[in-house]
Design an enzyme around this catalytic site. Structure first.
Site, mmCIF file in Angstrom:
data_model
loop_
_atom_site.group_PDB
_atom_site.id
_atom_site.type_symbol
_atom_site.label_atom_id
_atom_site.label_comp_id
_atom_site.label_asym_id
_atom_site.label_seq_id
_atom_site.Cartn_x
_atom_site.Cartn_y
_atom_site.Cartn_z
ATOM 1 N N LEU A 58 0.835 -1.197 0.000
ATOM 2 C CA LEU A 58 0.000 0.000 0.000
ATOM 3 C C LEU A 58 0.870 1.247 0.000
ATOM 4 O O LEU A 58 1.864 1.311 0.724
ATOM 5 C CB LEU A 58 -0.905 0.015 1.234
ATOM 6 C CG LEU A 58 -1.884 -1.147 1.379
ATOM 7 C CD1 LEU A 58 -2.633 -1.039 2.704
ATOM 8 C CD2 LEU A 58 -2.863 -1.191 0.217
ATOM 9 N N CYS A 59 0.492 2.214 -0.814
ATOM 10 C CA CYS A 59 1.178 3.498 -0.817
ATOM 11 C C CYS A 59 0.140 4.592 -1.039
ATOM 12 O O CYS A 59 -1.056 4.324 -1.019
ATOM 13 C CB CYS A 59 2.292 3.539 -1.861
ATOM 14 S SG CYS A 59 1.727 3.501 -3.563
ATOM 15 N N ALA A 60 0.580 5.789 -1.240
ATOM 16 C CA ALA A 60 -0.339 6.922 -1.338
ATOM 17 C C ALA A 60 -1.347 6.752 -2.477
ATOM 18 O O ALA A 60 -2.539 6.946 -2.286
ATOM 19 C CB ALA A 60 0.431 8.225 -1.482
ATOM 20 N N GLY A 100 -0.819 3.993 -4.978
ATOM 21 C CA GLY A 100 -0.655 2.697 -5.617
ATOM 22 C C GLY A 100 0.359 2.713 -6.743
ATOM 23 O O GLY A 100 0.557 1.720 -7.421
ATOM 24 N N ILE A 149 -3.617 3.292 -0.401
ATOM 25 C CA ILE A 149 -3.948 3.072 1.008
ATOM 26 C C ILE A 149 -5.465 3.124 1.228
ATOM 27 O O ILE A 149 -5.983 2.456 2.117
ATOM 28 C CB ILE A 149 -3.204 4.096 1.916
ATOM 29 C CG1 ILE A 149 -3.322 3.727 3.389
ATOM 30 C CG2 ILE A 149 -3.694 5.505 1.674
ATOM 31 C CD1 ILE A 149 -2.441 2.604 3.827
#
Length: 100
Positions: free
Chosen positions: A7-9, A11, A39
């Site tokens: 997960l990141c800000a 994707g 996320i």
């Protein structure tokens, strides 16, 4: 086959790490499905994941994601491994957490 969710800000920033992780997994014949998401999608994509890894930029969401996905280990990706895009190191940590 293990399902690994990153997960990141948005994707996007973890997509290169996903590629490197897949290569590292292939090199050691570790069967897994690895994908990156925003996320905001944590609850949906984490529901059937074996492990959820957070990019450093969203690590402050660790407690929230653990609450949303109580049946799955959730960890922040090591900042050095992330910065170096060290897919092998991240796969090694995944295996440690999953007891493999």
């Amino acid at each position: 086959m293990k399902k690994i969710v990153l997960l990141c800000a948005a994707g996007m920033s973890t997509s290169m790490l996903v590629t490197r992780m897949k290569k590292a997994a292939d090199e050691i014949a570790y069967e897994c499905d690895i994908n990156a998401y925003s996320i905001a999608e944590a609850k949906e994509v984490g529901a059937d994941a074996d492990i959820i890894l957070l990019g450093p930029q969203v690590r402050f969401n660790l407690a929230k994601v653990k609450e949303q996905c109580p049946n799955c280990p959730v960890e922040a990706i090591d900042m050095t491994a992330y910065g170096m895009m060290d897919g092998a190191k991240v796969i090694k940590r995944v295996k440690e957490v999953l007891g493999e």
